[in-house]
Design a protein around this motif. Structure first.
Motif, mmCIF file in Angstrom:
data_model
loop_
_atom_site.group_PDB
_atom_site.id
_atom_site.type_symbol
_atom_site.label_atom_id
_atom_site.label_comp_id
_atom_site.label_asym_id
_atom_site.label_seq_id
_atom_site.Cartn_x
_atom_site.Cartn_y
_atom_site.Cartn_z
ATOM 1 N N ARG A 22 11.698 -14.230 17.009
ATOM 2 C CA ARG A 22 12.837 -14.221 17.924
ATOM 3 C C ARG A 22 12.740 -13.078 18.942
ATOM 4 N NH1 ARG A 22 17.098 -17.213 17.497
ATOM 5 N NH2 ARG A 22 17.461 -18.538 15.698
ATOM 6 N N HIS A 23 12.307 -11.908 18.515
ATOM 7 C CA HIS A 23 12.182 -10.713 19.361
ATOM 8 C C HIS A 23 13.453 -10.442 20.175
ATOM 9 C CE1 HIS A 23 7.955 -10.441 18.347
ATOM 10 N NE2 HIS A 23 7.789 -11.691 18.701
ATOM 11 N N PRO A 24 14.597 -10.230 19.508
ATOM 12 C CA PRO A 24 15.850 -10.009 20.241
ATOM 13 C C PRO A 24 15.850 -8.724 21.070
ATOM 14 C CG PRO A 24 16.151 -9.544 17.917
ATOM 15 C CD PRO A 24 14.767 -10.120 18.067
ATOM 16 N N GLU A 25 14.948 -7.803 20.758
ATOM 17 C CA GLU A 25 14.905 -6.532 21.480
ATOM 18 C C GLU A 25 14.233 -6.654 22.845
ATOM 19 O OE1 GLU A 25 11.023 -6.981 19.388
ATOM 20 O OE2 GLU A 25 13.088 -7.432 18.897
ATOM 21 N N ILE A 26 13.639 -7.806 23.133
ATOM 22 C CA ILE A 26 12.898 -7.991 24.381
ATOM 23 C C ILE A 26 13.582 -9.064 25.223
ATOM 24 C CG2 ILE A 26 10.685 -8.711 25.359
ATOM 25 C CD1 ILE A 26 9.368 -7.620 22.808
ATOM 26 N N ASN A 27 13.748 -8.783 26.509
ATOM 27 C CA ASN A 27 14.318 -9.760 27.430
ATOM 28 C C ASN A 27 13.249 -10.802 27.755
ATOM 29 O OD1 ASN A 27 15.493 -11.232 29.450
ATOM 30 N ND2 ASN A 27 15.864 -9.494 30.814
ATOM 31 N N LYS A 28 13.514 -12.035 27.381
ATOM 32 C CA LYS A 28 12.554 -13.115 27.585
ATOM 33 C C LYS A 28 12.921 -13.998 28.770
ATOM 34 C CE LYS A 28 13.327 -14.056 23.266
ATOM 35 N NZ LYS A 28 13.979 -12.867 22.766
ATOM 36 N N CYS A 55 3.882 -11.227 21.005
ATOM 37 C CA CYS A 55 3.062 -10.467 20.050
ATOM 38 C C CYS A 55 1.689 -11.109 19.811
ATOM 39 C CB CYS A 55 3.809 -10.301 18.727
ATOM 40 S SG CYS A 55 4.136 -11.836 17.852
#
Length: 67
Positions: A22-28, A55
């Protein structure tokens, strides 16, 4: 035109991968396009790999039991 579909087993494996990446810490961006589905047609079936472009992790989710 080719249409690629996932069966129930492949869909479950894809969902598990998506939950882990999900990587919620990164703006996708607005559409969240950080996951790629890579389909490789072969003479006996279609192989499917799912890849996270953040990643660089990837997983083969092909259900070889249906080949």
């Amino acid at each position: 035109m080719r249409i690629f579909k996932l069966n129930a087993e492949e869909e479950a494996a894809a969902e598990e991968f998506l939950q882990q990446h999900r990587h919620p810490e990164i703006n996708k961006g607005t559409i969240g396009g950080h996951i790629n589905f890579i389909f490789t047609p072969t003479s006996i079936g279609n192989a499917c790999t799912i890849k996270c472009t953040i990643c660089d992790s990837e997983k083969n989710i092909t259900d070889y039991n249906c080949w």
